[in-house]
Scaffold this motif. Structure first.
Motif: not given
Length: 197
Positions: A168, A170, A182, A184
């Motif tokens: 992902s 992430l 979390c 990005d």
């Protein structure tokens, strides 16, 4: 075959099969040193015992580096090594030290934080990610010694664990007060995607 390694606080490192749920290997820890942290791949376990790096190979051989005390400020150290042949150690002085496991020398010192480092992980593209007692997370590129990004949590008691998910893209962080964050990291903003209390 999936594997799991356990051992901090014990005198033995256990390598477990995630298929059979059985211990498939044991490696002893020298009596004179406590195991501080470790990381592993399919061929070896690299551990930080006291102020020494130790490599346990799957073929049974063990090698211990000379003491690294001169390289470290006293305190806690955290280790990860996903890019062989180097091991990355995070220290209380806020720097990470990159060690070449073949020459047994410190090849690089990268200043990451003004506070002690409490956790490390490496991204898929070999960036070093570190969390500190101040609650900040920094991402650095060891090939250029450039700071790529700084992420901040609202937790002033610090970040305790980090995990980068390569699928992902992430970055997940666990805080000292029990929150999970979390981000990005592909985006330059410091915006937290999700906080789970």
């Amino acid at each position: 075959m999936g594997m799991l390694v356990t051992g901090v606080g014990d005198k033995v490192i256990h390598l477990w099969s995630l298929d059979s749920y059985k211990c498939i290997e044991e490696h002893s820890i020298p009596d004179m040193f406590p195991l501080v942290d470790f990381d592993f791949d399919e061929s070896k376990i690299v551990g930080l015992i006291g102020s020494h790096l130790c490599i346990w190979r799957r073929n049974g051989k063990r090698s211990i580096f000379p003491s690294l005390e001169a390289k470290f400020v006293k305190g806690f150290f955290f280790l990860c090594f996903q890019f062989d042949p180097e091991a990355v150690v995070g220290c209380d002085d806020g720097a990470v030290r990159v060690f070449d496991m073949y020459s047994r020398r410190c090849s690089q010192i990268i200043r990451m934080h003004s506070a002690p480092i409490r956790c490390l992980c490496l991204s898929e593209d070999q960036l070093i990610v570190s969390g500190s007692t101040s609650g900040s997370i920094t991402i650095s590129d060891p090939s250029s010694v450039q700071l790529v990004a700084t992420l901040r949590s609202s937790d002033v008691r610090g970040i305790r664990t980090l995990c980068f998910n390569p699928f992902s893209q992430l970055l997940f962080a666990g805080s000292a007060v029990g929150c999970t964050y979390c981000w990005d990291p592909r985006y330059a903003s410091n915006k937290v995607i999700k906080v789970i209390p």
